[in-house]
Design an enzyme around this catalytic site. Structure first.
Site: not given
Length: 321
Positions: A179-180
Protein backbone atom coordinates in the site's frame (compact mmCIF):
# COMPACT_ATOMS: atom_id res chain seq x y z
CA UNK A 1 18.05 20.77 -0.14
CA UNK A 2 14.47 22.05 0.08
CA UNK A 3 13.10 24.23 2.83
CA UNK A 4 10.18 22.01 3.76
CA UNK A 5 9.53 18.35 4.46
CA UNK A 6 6.49 16.10 4.51
CA UNK A 7 6.43 13.17 6.93
CA UNK A 8 4.34 10.05 6.40
CA UNK A 9 4.12 7.61 9.32
CA UNK A 10 2.02 5.30 11.43
CA UNK A 11 2.48 3.35 14.64
CA UNK A 12 0.27 0.65 16.10
CA UNK A 13 0.67 1.14 19.83
CA UNK A 14 -2.08 1.32 22.49
CA UNK A 15 -2.96 4.82 23.68
CA UNK A 16 -4.88 5.35 26.89
CA UNK A 17 -7.26 8.30 26.86
CA UNK A 18 -6.68 8.59 23.11
CA UNK A 19 -9.28 11.31 22.63
CA UNK A 20 -7.52 13.53 25.18
CA UNK A 21 -4.17 12.68 23.60
CA UNK A 22 -5.46 13.84 20.20
CA UNK A 23 -6.40 17.24 21.62
CA UNK A 24 -2.99 17.74 23.22
CA UNK A 25 -1.15 16.44 20.18
CA UNK A 26 -2.96 18.94 17.97
CA UNK A 27 -1.80 21.78 20.22
CA UNK A 28 1.77 20.46 20.06
CA UNK A 29 1.72 20.30 16.26
CA UNK A 30 0.36 23.82 16.05
CA UNK A 31 3.12 25.04 18.37
CA UNK A 32 5.61 23.78 15.77
CA UNK A 33 3.56 25.46 13.00
CA UNK A 34 3.08 22.11 11.28
CA UNK A 35 0.20 21.41 8.91
CA UNK A 36 -1.23 18.04 8.08
CA UNK A 37 -3.66 15.34 9.08
CA UNK A 38 -3.26 12.93 11.99
CA UNK A 39 -5.66 10.22 13.10
CA UNK A 40 -5.46 9.07 16.72
CA UNK A 41 -7.18 5.92 17.95
CA UNK A 42 -6.87 3.59 20.90
CA UNK A 43 -4.70 1.42 18.62
CA UNK A 44 -2.16 4.10 17.68
CA UNK A 45 -1.25 6.95 15.32
CA UNK A 46 -1.52 7.53 11.58
CA UNK A 47 -0.31 10.81 10.18
CA UNK A 48 1.06 12.98 7.43
CA UNK A 49 2.49 16.30 8.57
CA UNK A 50 4.43 18.99 6.78
CA UNK A 51 6.50 22.00 7.75
CA UNK A 52 9.99 23.40 7.91
CA UNK A 53 12.90 21.01 8.22
CA UNK A 54 13.47 22.21 11.78
CA UNK A 55 9.82 21.72 12.76
CA UNK A 56 9.71 18.24 11.22
CA UNK A 57 12.91 17.26 12.99
CA UNK A 58 11.52 18.48 16.32
CA UNK A 59 8.32 16.54 15.71
CA UNK A 60 10.13 13.28 14.92
CA UNK A 61 12.32 13.64 17.99
CA UNK A 62 9.28 14.20 20.20
CA UNK A 63 7.42 11.19 18.79
CA UNK A 64 10.44 8.91 19.16
CA UNK A 65 11.01 10.14 22.72
CA UNK A 66 7.60 8.70 23.68
CA UNK A 67 8.23 5.01 24.38
CA UNK A 68 4.86 4.10 22.90
CA UNK A 69 5.96 5.39 19.51
CA UNK A 70 9.71 4.80 19.62
CA UNK A 71 9.51 2.32 16.72
CA UNK A 72 7.76 4.76 14.37
CA UNK A 73 9.24 4.71 10.87
CA UNK A 74 9.03 8.14 9.22
CA UNK A 75 9.03 8.41 5.42
CA UNK A 76 10.48 11.83 4.62
CA UNK A 77 9.84 13.78 1.42
CA UNK A 78 11.61 17.02 0.54
CA UNK A 79 9.01 19.52 -0.75
CA UNK A 80 9.02 23.08 -2.07
CA UNK A 81 6.12 24.13 0.11
CA UNK A 82 3.99 22.59 2.87
CA UNK A 83 1.75 19.79 1.57
CA UNK A 84 -1.31 20.90 3.54
CA UNK A 85 -3.06 24.13 4.36
CA UNK A 86 -4.31 23.38 7.88
CA UNK A 87 -3.47 21.15 10.82
CA UNK A 88 -5.97 18.48 11.86
CA UNK A 89 -5.59 15.86 14.59
CA UNK A 90 -8.71 13.83 15.19
CA UNK A 91 -9.75 10.90 17.35
CA UNK A 92 -11.34 7.98 15.48
CA UNK A 93 -12.19 4.36 16.17
CA UNK A 94 -9.31 3.08 13.98
CA UNK A 95 -6.20 4.66 12.49
CA UNK A 96 -7.14 3.04 9.17
CA UNK A 97 -10.80 2.25 8.72
CA UNK A 98 -11.27 -1.48 8.18
CA UNK A 99 -14.26 -2.33 10.37
CA UNK A 100 -12.06 -5.02 11.97
CA UNK A 101 -11.90 -4.18 15.64
CA UNK A 102 -11.76 -7.61 17.24
CA UNK A 103 -8.21 -7.94 18.67
CA UNK A 104 -8.66 -11.71 18.62
CA UNK A 105 -8.72 -11.49 14.81
CA UNK A 106 -6.65 -8.39 14.02
CA UNK A 107 -3.83 -7.10 16.20
CA UNK A 108 -0.86 -5.81 14.18
CA UNK A 109 1.30 -5.92 17.29
CA UNK A 110 0.84 -9.69 17.58
CA UNK A 111 0.49 -11.08 14.06
CA UNK A 112 1.00 -9.68 10.57
CA UNK A 113 2.61 -10.76 7.34
CA UNK A 114 6.39 -11.02 7.15
CA UNK A 115 7.84 -7.56 6.59
CA UNK A 116 9.96 -7.26 3.46
CA UNK A 117 12.39 -4.40 3.00
CA UNK A 118 12.18 -2.76 -0.46
CA UNK A 119 15.14 -4.67 -1.86
CA UNK A 120 13.72 -7.97 -0.61
CA UNK A 121 10.32 -7.15 -2.12
CA UNK A 122 11.96 -6.33 -5.47
CA UNK A 123 13.85 -9.62 -5.48
CA UNK A 124 10.73 -11.69 -4.70
CA UNK A 125 7.98 -9.97 -6.67
CA UNK A 126 8.57 -11.64 -10.07
CA UNK A 127 8.86 -15.24 -8.88
CA UNK A 128 6.41 -17.78 -10.27
CA UNK A 129 5.15 -18.72 -6.81
CA UNK A 130 4.37 -15.11 -5.86
CA UNK A 131 1.26 -12.91 -6.22
CA UNK A 132 1.54 -9.16 -5.64
CA UNK A 133 -1.61 -7.80 -3.98
CA UNK A 134 -2.58 -4.11 -3.96
CA UNK A 135 -4.77 -3.47 -0.89
CA UNK A 136 -5.55 0.17 -1.73
CA UNK A 137 -8.73 1.72 -3.11
CA UNK A 138 -9.48 1.70 -6.83
CA UNK A 139 -8.78 5.41 -7.38
CA UNK A 140 -5.34 4.90 -5.85
CA UNK A 141 -4.24 1.89 -7.85
CA UNK A 142 -5.76 3.22 -11.07
CA UNK A 143 -3.25 6.07 -11.17
CA UNK A 144 -0.33 3.80 -10.29
CA UNK A 145 0.43 0.20 -9.28
CA UNK A 146 3.07 -2.51 -9.42
CA UNK A 147 3.39 -4.37 -12.68
CA UNK A 148 1.19 -7.50 -12.70
CA UNK A 149 -0.38 -6.68 -9.32
CA UNK A 150 -3.76 -8.11 -8.38
CA UNK A 151 -6.06 -5.15 -7.78
CA UNK A 152 -9.45 -5.40 -6.08
CA UNK A 153 -12.20 -3.05 -7.22
CA UNK A 154 -12.87 -1.43 -3.84
CA UNK A 155 -13.81 2.19 -3.11
CA UNK A 156 -12.25 2.12 0.36
CA UNK A 157 -10.28 -0.24 2.57
CA UNK A 158 -13.25 -1.24 4.73
CA UNK A 159 -14.50 -3.22 1.71
CA UNK A 160 -11.38 -5.40 1.73
CA UNK A 161 -12.65 -8.00 4.27
CA UNK A 162 -15.77 -8.75 2.23
CA UNK A 163 -13.75 -9.22 -0.98
CA UNK A 164 -11.11 -11.51 0.47
CA UNK A 165 -12.86 -14.64 -0.84
CA UNK A 166 -11.92 -13.51 -4.36
CA UNK A 167 -8.31 -14.24 -3.44
CA UNK A 168 -8.89 -17.90 -2.56
CA UNK A 169 -7.36 -18.99 -5.87
CA UNK A 170 -3.99 -17.70 -4.62
CA UNK A 171 -3.85 -19.65 -1.35
CA UNK A 172 -1.01 -21.82 -2.64
CA UNK A 173 1.08 -18.74 -3.52
CA UNK A 174 3.21 -16.35 -1.54
CA UNK A 175 1.10 -13.20 -1.17
CA UNK A 176 3.07 -9.92 -1.22
CA UNK A 177 0.82 -7.09 -0.06
CA UNK A 178 1.57 -3.42 -0.55
CA UNK A 179 0.00 0.00 0.00
CA UNK A 180 1.14 3.63 0.16
CA UNK A 181 3.04 3.63 3.44
CA UNK A 182 2.43 0.20 4.94
CA UNK A 183 -0.42 0.86 7.35
CA UNK A 184 -3.18 -0.94 5.44
CA UNK A 185 -0.95 -3.98 4.92
CA UNK A 186 -0.67 -4.47 8.67
CA UNK A 187 -4.37 -5.27 8.89
CA UNK A 188 -4.76 -6.78 5.42
CA UNK A 189 -1.96 -9.28 5.97
CA UNK A 190 -3.26 -10.14 9.44
CA UNK A 191 -6.70 -10.84 7.99
CA UNK A 192 -5.24 -12.99 5.21
CA UNK A 193 -3.43 -15.08 7.82
CA UNK A 194 -6.62 -15.38 9.85
CA UNK A 195 -8.46 -16.59 6.72
CA UNK A 196 -5.98 -19.41 6.14
CA UNK A 197 -3.43 -17.91 3.79
CA UNK A 198 -0.14 -19.34 5.01
CA UNK A 199 2.56 -17.37 3.16
CA UNK A 200 1.79 -13.69 3.59
CA UNK A 201 4.26 -10.84 3.29
CA UNK A 202 4.06 -7.06 3.22
CA UNK A 203 6.17 -4.29 1.77
CA UNK A 204 7.64 -2.51 4.78
CA UNK A 205 7.18 1.24 4.41
CA UNK A 206 4.99 0.82 1.36
CA UNK A 207 5.37 2.31 -2.09
CA UNK A 208 6.95 5.49 -0.72
CA UNK A 209 9.84 3.66 0.92
CA UNK A 210 10.21 1.37 -2.09
CA UNK A 211 10.67 4.42 -4.29
CA UNK A 212 13.33 5.87 -2.03
CA UNK A 213 15.31 2.68 -1.40
CA UNK A 214 14.75 0.59 -4.54
CA UNK A 215 14.26 3.29 -7.14
CA UNK A 216 10.61 2.37 -7.62
CA UNK A 217 11.44 -0.24 -10.25
CA UNK A 218 8.35 -1.71 -11.97
CA UNK A 219 5.94 0.60 -10.19
CA UNK A 220 3.82 1.84 -13.09
CA UNK A 221 2.35 5.34 -12.94
CA UNK A 222 2.33 7.60 -9.90
CA UNK A 223 1.57 6.98 -6.24
CA UNK A 224 -1.56 8.61 -4.85
CA UNK A 225 -0.95 10.55 -1.62
CA UNK A 226 -3.42 12.13 0.77
CA UNK A 227 -2.26 15.74 0.61
CA UNK A 228 -2.29 18.61 -1.85
CA UNK A 229 0.35 16.94 -4.05
CA UNK A 230 -2.36 14.36 -4.89
CA UNK A 231 0.16 12.01 -6.54
CA UNK A 232 3.95 11.70 -6.58
CA UNK A 233 6.62 10.07 -8.73
CA UNK A 234 8.28 7.00 -7.21
CA UNK A 235 9.91 5.24 -10.18
CA UNK A 236 13.21 6.59 -11.47
CA UNK A 237 14.31 3.29 -13.04
CA UNK A 238 11.65 2.42 -15.66
CA UNK A 239 8.83 4.97 -15.24
CA UNK A 240 5.59 4.74 -17.21
CA UNK A 241 2.07 6.17 -17.28
CA UNK A 242 -0.85 3.75 -16.96
CA UNK A 243 -3.87 6.02 -16.64
CA UNK A 244 -5.79 8.07 -19.19
CA UNK A 245 -7.96 11.18 -19.08
CA UNK A 246 -11.54 10.37 -18.09
CA UNK A 247 -12.88 12.95 -20.51
CA UNK A 248 -10.83 12.49 -23.71
CA UNK A 249 -8.75 9.33 -23.23
CA UNK A 250 -5.37 11.03 -23.58
CA UNK A 251 -2.51 9.55 -21.59
CA UNK A 252 -2.16 11.40 -18.29
CA UNK A 253 -1.16 10.70 -14.72
CA UNK A 254 -2.72 13.84 -13.31
CA UNK A 255 -5.39 13.08 -10.72
CA UNK A 256 -7.78 15.68 -9.36
CA UNK A 257 -10.94 16.05 -7.32
CA UNK A 258 -14.03 17.23 -9.17
CA UNK A 259 -14.57 20.96 -8.64
CA UNK A 260 -18.17 20.26 -7.70
CA UNK A 261 -17.94 19.68 -3.92
CA UNK A 262 -21.13 17.59 -3.90
CA UNK A 263 -19.40 15.17 -6.29
CA UNK A 264 -15.73 15.64 -5.24
CA UNK A 265 -14.86 12.48 -7.22
CA UNK A 266 -11.21 11.42 -7.69
CA UNK A 267 -10.42 11.02 -11.37
CA UNK A 268 -7.61 11.45 -13.89
CA UNK A 269 -7.86 14.41 -16.22
CA UNK A 270 -5.39 15.95 -18.66
CA UNK A 271 -4.58 19.66 -18.41
CA UNK A 272 -6.43 20.50 -21.62
CA UNK A 273 -9.66 18.93 -20.40
CA UNK A 274 -9.06 20.36 -16.94
CA UNK A 275 -9.33 23.89 -18.23
CA UNK A 276 -12.05 23.00 -20.74
CA UNK A 277 -14.18 21.31 -18.06
CA UNK A 278 -13.15 23.81 -15.38
CA UNK A 279 -11.90 20.95 -13.21
CA UNK A 280 -15.15 18.98 -13.40
CA UNK A 281 -15.87 15.40 -14.40
CA UNK A 282 -19.06 16.22 -16.31
CA UNK A 283 -21.12 19.05 -17.75
CA UNK A 284 -23.61 18.61 -14.91
CA UNK A 285 -20.86 19.19 -12.34
CA UNK A 286 -19.49 22.09 -14.37
CA UNK A 287 -22.83 23.89 -14.15
CA UNK A 288 -23.45 23.08 -10.49
CA UNK A 289 -24.12 26.24 -8.44
CA UNK A 290 -21.64 25.22 -5.75
CA UNK A 291 -18.75 24.52 -8.13
CA UNK A 292 -15.40 25.64 -6.72
CA UNK A 293 -12.97 27.82 -8.69
CA UNK A 294 -10.46 25.66 -10.59
CA UNK A 295 -6.81 26.73 -10.34
CA UNK A 296 -5.24 23.90 -12.34
CA UNK A 297 -4.36 21.71 -9.36
CA UNK A 298 -7.68 20.03 -8.65
CA UNK A 299 -6.95 20.00 -4.93
CA UNK A 300 -9.33 21.61 -2.46
CA UNK A 301 -9.49 21.95 1.29
CA UNK A 302 -11.91 19.28 2.39
CA UNK A 303 -15.41 20.49 3.20
CA UNK A 304 -17.76 17.88 4.67
CA UNK A 305 -20.58 17.05 2.26
CA UNK A 306 -23.56 14.75 2.28
CA UNK A 307 -22.59 11.46 0.68
CA UNK A 308 -24.14 10.93 -2.75
CA UNK A 309 -24.91 7.22 -3.04
CA UNK A 310 -27.14 7.49 -6.12
CA UNK A 311 -24.48 6.02 -8.36
CA UNK A 312 -21.00 4.62 -8.18
CA UNK A 313 -18.40 6.26 -10.40
CA UNK A 314 -15.58 3.80 -9.97
CA UNK A 315 -15.12 3.36 -13.72
CA UNK A 316 -13.78 6.85 -14.25
CA UNK A 317 -10.36 5.59 -15.15
CA UNK A 318 -9.10 3.87 -18.25
CA UNK A 319 -5.99 1.92 -17.36
CA UNK A 320 -3.56 0.40 -19.80
CA UNK A 321 -2.68 -3.27 -19.28
Amino acid sequence: MKAYQTLLYYCYSPIENAEEFAEKHLAFCKSLELVGRIIVANEGLNGTVSGTREACDAYMQAVHADQRFAKTDFKIDEVDEPSFIKMHCRYKAEIVHSGLRDPQIIDPNKRTGIHLEPQEFMEMKDRDDVVILDVRSDYEHNVGHFKNAVRLDIENFREFPERINELAQYKDKKILTYCTGGIKCEKASALLLHEGFENVYQLHGGIIKYGKEAGGKDFEGKCYVFDNRVSVEVNNVNPSVVSTCFNCGATTSKMINCANPVCNEHFTQCDECGWKMDGCCSENCKSHPRKRPYDGTGYYVKIPQAVNLSKRKSKKFAVKN
